[in-house]
Design an enzyme around this catalytic site. Structure first.
Site, PDB file in Angstrom:
ATOM      1  N   ARG A  46       0.725  -1.301   0.023  1.00 37.08           N
ATOM      2  CA  ARG A  46       0.301  -0.005   0.021  1.00 37.08           C
ATOM      3  C   ARG A  46       0.928   1.363   0.085  1.00 37.08           C
ATOM      4  O   ARG A  46       0.520   2.169  -0.842  1.00 37.08           O
ATOM      5  CB  ARG A  46      -0.800  -0.006   1.397  1.00 37.08           C
ATOM      6  CG  ARG A  46      -1.886  -1.219   1.335  1.00 37.08           C
ATOM      7  CD  ARG A  46      -3.029  -0.960   2.384  1.00 37.08           C
ATOM      8  NE  ARG A  46      -2.377  -1.088   3.767  1.00 37.08           N
ATOM      9  CZ  ARG A  46      -2.450  -1.914   4.501  1.00 37.08           C
ATOM     10  NH1 ARG A  46      -2.583  -3.181   4.139  1.00 37.08           N
ATOM     11  NH2 ARG A  46      -2.054  -1.851   5.824  1.00 37.08           N
ATOM     12  N   LYS A 136     -12.716  14.672   4.014  1.00 34.29           N
ATOM     13  CA  LYS A 136     -13.474  14.065   2.937  1.00 34.29           C
ATOM     14  C   LYS A 136     -14.357  13.155   4.047  1.00 34.29           C
ATOM     15  O   LYS A 136     -13.850  12.476   5.072  1.00 34.29           O
ATOM     16  CB  LYS A 136     -13.022  13.346   1.949  1.00 34.29           C
ATOM     17  CG  LYS A 136     -14.148  12.630   1.323  1.00 34.29           C
ATOM     18  CD  LYS A 136     -13.802  11.631   0.240  1.00 34.29           C
ATOM     19  CE  LYS A 136     -13.880  10.153   0.532  1.00 34.29           C
ATOM     20  NZ  LYS A 136     -13.559   9.166  -0.472  1.00 34.29           N
ATOM     21  N   GLU A 177     -19.806  14.784   0.749  1.00 31.08           N
ATOM     22  CA  GLU A 177     -20.077  13.533  -0.266  1.00 31.08           C
ATOM     23  C   GLU A 177     -21.040  12.675  -0.051  1.00 31.08           C
ATOM     24  O   GLU A 177     -21.059  11.555   0.643  1.00 31.08           O
ATOM     25  CB  GLU A 177     -18.725  12.697  -0.393  1.00 31.08           C
ATOM     26  CG  GLU A 177     -18.952  11.668  -1.382  1.00 31.08           C
ATOM     27  CD  GLU A 177     -17.581  10.772  -1.805  1.00 31.08           C
ATOM     28  OE1 GLU A 177     -16.714  10.914  -0.819  1.00 31.08           O
ATOM     29  OE2 GLU A 177     -17.764   9.905  -2.602  1.00 31.08           O
ATOM     30  N   LYS A 219     -18.920  16.840  -3.324  1.00 32.98           N
ATOM     31  CA  LYS A 219     -18.574  15.590  -4.046  1.00 32.98           C
ATOM     32  C   LYS A 219     -19.736  14.883  -4.286  1.00 32.98           C
ATOM     33  O   LYS A 219     -20.266  13.626  -3.591  1.00 32.98           O
ATOM     34  CB  LYS A 219     -17.512  14.928  -3.239  1.00 32.98           C
ATOM     35  CG  LYS A 219     -16.960  13.715  -4.034  1.00 32.98           C
ATOM     36  CD  LYS A 219     -15.607  13.216  -3.421  1.00 32.98           C
ATOM     37  CE  LYS A 219     -15.346  12.049  -4.061  1.00 32.98           C
ATOM     38  NZ  LYS A 219     -13.940  11.655  -3.903  1.00 32.98           N
TER      39      LYS A 219
HETATM   40  P1  13P Z   1     -14.563   6.968  -6.902  1.00 33.37           P
HETATM   41  O1  13P Z   1     -14.122   7.844  -7.764  1.00 33.37           O
HETATM   42  O2  13P Z   1     -13.547   5.594  -7.329  1.00 33.37           O
HETATM   43  O3  13P Z   1     -16.088   6.610  -7.025  1.00 33.37           O
HETATM   44  O4  13P Z   1     -13.988   7.118  -5.634  1.00 33.37           O
HETATM   45  C1  13P Z   1     -14.459   8.707  -5.056  1.00 33.37           C
HETATM   46  C2  13P Z   1     -14.480   8.616  -3.710  1.00 33.37           C
HETATM   47  O5  13P Z   1     -13.613   9.201  -3.051  1.00 33.37           O
HETATM   48  C3  13P Z   1     -15.265   7.796  -2.950  1.00 33.37           C
HETATM   49  O6  13P Z   1     -15.403   8.109  -1.790  1.00 33.37           O
END
Ligand code: 13P
Length: 340
Positions: A46, A136, A177, A219
Site C-alpha cells: 500500500r 472528506k 460527499e 462531491k
Molecule cells: P470513485 O471515484 O472511485 O468513486 O471514488 C471517489 C471517492 O472518493 C469515493 O469516496
C-alpha cells in the site's frame, strides 16, 4: 477558525481547471483492488503504491489536492519524507478521509449510515498538525424497492453537517460527499429524484449546523441510470440531467462541485464531465470539477500490478487520466486525447 483561509483553500482546490485525486481507499477496499491483480495485500505494498502515485511527474499540473487515508498520512516515502510533505512539494494540497466507513443502519434493512463523529474533533486537530487542509466524509444512499428511506437520508445528512461544522472549526475545508449508488436497475430519472432530495436535505442540515458554504466543496454522484437499467442515456443526456439536478438543489455559495466517479469507466467519466462544462459553460454558479479515485487510478493500477519495473508506465497512465480530466473541466476533452 479563520473563515477567509477556509474560503481560500476551498477556492484553491478548484482553481486552474484542476481537480482532486481520491487516493484514500481504506485498507479493505485497497486489498480488494490489489487481490484482483495479484498484488500482495500488505502495508508495504500500500505504501509503495501511494509513493509512486505521489511521485508521478507533473501530477500537480492537473491535480490540486489529494485525499489520503489515515494510514497513508502517517507513512513516508523511501527517503523518509512524509506523504503530506511530498504532496506539498509537488504543488498538491493534502487532504484526509475522516469518516469511519458506512455501517448497517439500525432499523433500516439494506441501508447504511456513515460512522466516525465520536472523537472527530481530536482527530481533526491531529490531521491539521500533520498538514491536512481539507477533509472528506462519504455517505452512501442505496436505491431499491422502497429505498432510500427518509430515515436514512436524514441520518446521513445530519452526520455530514456535524462533520462539516467540526472541520471548519478545525480550519479544514469539508468535502461533503453524499453518494447515490449506481447499483440496481433504477432509471436515470429515479436517480435524479433521489439525488435532488438528498442534496436538499443535506443543505438544510448544513444550514442548521451553521456551516459556511463558501468554505465547502460538494462531491456528488452524477445523475446516472442504474448499472442494470436497460436504458442507458447518452453522455449529453447525463450531463443535462446532472447539472439540472444540481442547479435545483445546490446553493450558489458553495465553492465548487467535484464529482466522484462511482465505478464509471474512466473515459466515460471524462466525457460526461466534459459535456457538462461544454453545455453549461455560462449557466452554472460553481466550478464543475472532479474528485475521482477509480477513474484516475484504475488503469495505472492495472499496469503496475505490484511490480517496480512497471512504475514508470503506470505513472504515465495516471498522468494521462489526470490531464484528460483537466481538459474536461475546460470542455476540451475528446476521444482523440485517448489516442495521443
Ligand atoms: P470513485 O471515484 O472511485 O468513486 O471514488 C471517489 C471517492 O472518493 C469515493 O469516496
Amino acid at each position: 477558525m479563520n473563515t477567509q483561509e477556509l474560503i481560500n483553500t476551498a477556492r484553491a482546490l478548484v482553481a486552474d481547471d484542476k481537480g482532486l485525486l481520491a487516493m484514500d481507499e481504506s485498507n479493505p477496499t485497497c486489498h480488494k483492488r490489489f487481490a484482483k491483480l495479484g498484488i500482495p495485500q500488505t502495508e508495504e505494498a500500500r505504501r509503495a503504491y501511494r509513493e509512486w502515485i505521489v511521485a508521478t511527474p507533473g501530477l500537480g499540473e492537473s491535480i490540486s489536492g489529494a485525499i489520503l487515508y489515515d494510514e497513508t498520512i502517517r507513512q513516508r516515502k523511501n527517503d523518509g519524507t512524509p506523504f503530506a510533505q511530498a504532496l506539498v512539494a509537488a504543488g498538491i494540497i493534502p487532504g484526509i478521509k475522516v469518516d469511519a466507513g458506512a455501517k448497517e443502519l439500525a432499523g433500516h434493512p439494506g441501508e447504511k449510515i456513515t460512522e466516525g463523529l465520536d472523537g472527530l474533533r481530536d482527530r481533526l486537530a491531529e490531521y491539521a498538525k500533520m498538514g491536512a487542509r481539507f477533509a472528506k466524509w462519504r455517505a452512501v444512499i442505496t436505491l431499491g424497492p422502497g429505498l432510500p428511506t427518509r430515515g436514512c437520508i436524514e441520518a446521513n445528512a445530519q452526520a455530514l453537517a456535524r462533520y462539516a461544522a467540526l472541520c471548519q472549526e478545525a480550519g479544514l475545508v469539508p468535502i461533503v460527499e453524499p453518494e447515490v449508488l449506481m447499483d440496481g436497475d433504477h432509471t436515470m430519472t429515479r436517480c435524479g429524484e433521489v439525488t435532488e432530495e438528498v442534496l436538499r436535505t443535506v443543505y438544510d442540515r448544513l444550514y442548521a449546523q451553521r456551516v459556511i458554504l463558501e468554505g465547502t466543496l460538494l462531491k456528488p454522484n452524477m445523475v446516472l441510470p442504474g448499472l442494470a437499467c436497460p436504458k442507458q442515456e447518452t453522455v449529453d443526456e447525463v450531463a443535462d440531467a446532472t447539472v439540472t439536478c444540481l442547479l435545483r438543489a445546490v446553493p450558489a455559495a458553495v465553492a465548487g462541485i467535484a464529482f466522484l466517479s462511482g465505478g464509471q469507466p474512466s473515459e466515460l467519466a471524462s466525457a460526461r464531465l466534459n459535456a457538462m462544462n461544454v453545455r453549461f459553460k455560462s449557466r452554472r454558479p460553481w466550478p464543475l470539477a472532479f474528485s475521482y479515485s477509480r477513474a484516475i487510478q484504475q488503469p495505472a493500477l492495472e499496469i503496475w500490478r505490484g511490480d517496480a519495473a512497471n512504475v514508470s508506465a503506470a505513472q504515465k497512465a495516471l498522468g494521462h487520466r489526470a490531464r484528460c480530466n483537466r481538459a474536461a473541466r475546460r470542455g476540451e476533452y475528446s476521444a482523440a486525447m485517448e489516442k495521443a
